[in-house]
Enzyme design. Structure first.
Site, PDB file in Angstrom:
ATOM      1  N   GLU A 176       0.821  -1.225   0.000  1.00 42.73           N
ATOM      2  CA  GLU A 176       0.000   0.000   0.000  1.00 42.73           C
ATOM      3  C   GLU A 176       0.851   1.269   0.000  1.00 42.73           C
ATOM      4  O   GLU A 176       1.128   1.848   1.047  1.00 42.73           O
ATOM      5  CB  GLU A 176      -0.949   0.023   1.217  1.00 42.73           C
ATOM      6  CG  GLU A 176      -1.878   1.235   1.198  1.00 42.73           C
ATOM      7  CD  GLU A 176      -2.773   1.357   2.430  1.00 42.73           C
ATOM      8  OE1 GLU A 176      -3.678   2.212   2.421  1.00 42.73           O
ATOM      9  OE2 GLU A 176      -2.561   0.617   3.405  1.00 42.73           O
ATOM     10  N   LYS A 213      -2.770  -1.932  -2.860  1.00 42.76           N
ATOM     11  CA  LYS A 213      -3.813  -1.052  -2.321  1.00 42.76           C
ATOM     12  C   LYS A 213      -3.386   0.374  -2.631  1.00 42.76           C
ATOM     13  O   LYS A 213      -2.354   0.846  -2.153  1.00 42.76           O
ATOM     14  CB  LYS A 213      -3.996  -1.250  -0.812  1.00 42.76           C
ATOM     15  CG  LYS A 213      -5.102  -0.377  -0.223  1.00 42.76           C
ATOM     16  CD  LYS A 213      -5.512  -0.810   1.176  1.00 42.76           C
ATOM     17  CE  LYS A 213      -6.565   0.140   1.752  1.00 42.76           C
ATOM     18  NZ  LYS A 213      -7.141  -0.308   3.008  1.00 42.76           N
TER      19      LYS A 213
END
Length: 295
Positions: A176, A213
């Site tokens: 992420e 993400k």
């Protein structure tokens, strides 16, 4: 790796619920839920309250596998139980929802326009415990504030280096590198980020599986080509500070991108609500996020 869970995450219709606010952001999460800091003292009371909140969400009939593919927990939640079962087992066995674990220890100070992750001490031990507790994958977050090539390169290199360690332990890492939605040069940051991700993906061993993400891109469908990479199980999007409505509107413009929302999922939920009101509000949110995710 549980192949049934892998297949569900890779091909299922739905989204991933992020229930992973940790130490630093827990008081804020509780406050939004209607529990002020003055009503508890010490970490143990705080974590007990946050587990009650998470349990209420997870046990709600609105929190179901028809809409939700996976849920991201943080360490304290992984170590606690729901109705006598460890949280991850409850999620999978009672709900059919795949459990993930947040593994990072928060962000370092801003440098080169980015915030790297702080060192993750004891990661091997945490991954071992995650495996024992039937966790499928992990999540770790860095933040990009400016389109600084050197900084963005460092963020992606760090994410993939730790991601490889996680994959070697038999778990699927969610990488992420969040681009701040309020960044003045968000579009430029996203271009640099994508180039670095492509470079790292091309260097992975063929059998390594990861997830990404990412912030919802400024340019619609900007990450579509990354979805085709054989290493990438799924790309999920964070809400990043957008309201639920705004996040859903933007997400719906990106085909194949699914939600992994935290604040936007729990928006409007309150400790004082009756179960009927709580479940109705959560159901409405889940349905709306699901619809935006399957477009």
């Amino acid at each position: 790796m549980n192949m049934k869970q892998l297949d569900r995450i890779r091909t299922g219709k739905g989204f991933i619920a992020a229930l992973d606010q940790s130490g630093g952001s827990t008081p804020k999460a509780l406050q939004q839920y209607g529990i002020p800091e003055s009503s508890y003292s010490g970490e143990e009371e705080m974590y007990a309250l946050v587990h009650e909140m998470r349990t209420r969400i997870i046990k709600s009939p609105a929190f179901d596998s028809r809409h939700i593919l996976g849920a991201i927990l943080f360490e304290n939640t992984m170590d606690r139980s729901i109705d006598g079962q460890l949280t991850a087992d409850y999620l999978w066995e009672q709900k059919g929802i795949v459990p993930f674990l947040k593994v990072d220890k928060g962000l370092a100070e801003l440098e080169d326009g980015v915030q790297l992750m702080k060192p993750i001490s004891g990661l091997d031990d945490l991954l071992k415990r995650a495996n024992e507790r039937n966790i499928f994958g992990t999540k770790m977050r860095s933040v990009i504030k400016e389109a600084n090539p050197a900084g963005i390169k460092k963020v992606v290199e760090q994410q993939f280096a730790i991601g490889k360690q996680i994959a070697a332990a038999g778990l699927v890492p969610i990488v992420e590198p969040e681009v701040d939605i309020y960044s003045a040069d968000k579009t430029a940051s996203e271009k640099l980020l994508k180039d670095e991700i492509i470079a790292q993906l091309s260097a992975l061993d063929p059998d390594v599986k990861i997830m990404l993400k990412l912030s919802i891109p400024t340019e619609d469908n900007f990450y579509s080509d990354l979805m085709e990479d054989p290493h990438v199980v799924r790309i999920v999007a964070l809400s990043g500070g957008y309201s639920q409505t705004e996040a859903n509107d933007k997400l719906a413009q990106n085909h194949g991108l699914i939600a992994s929302f935290s604040r936007a999922l729990s928006e409007g939920l309150a400790a004082g609500q009756s179960d009927e009101d709580f479940n109705a509000k959560l159901s409405k949110s889940v349905e709306a996020i699901y619809e935006a995710s399957i477009k």
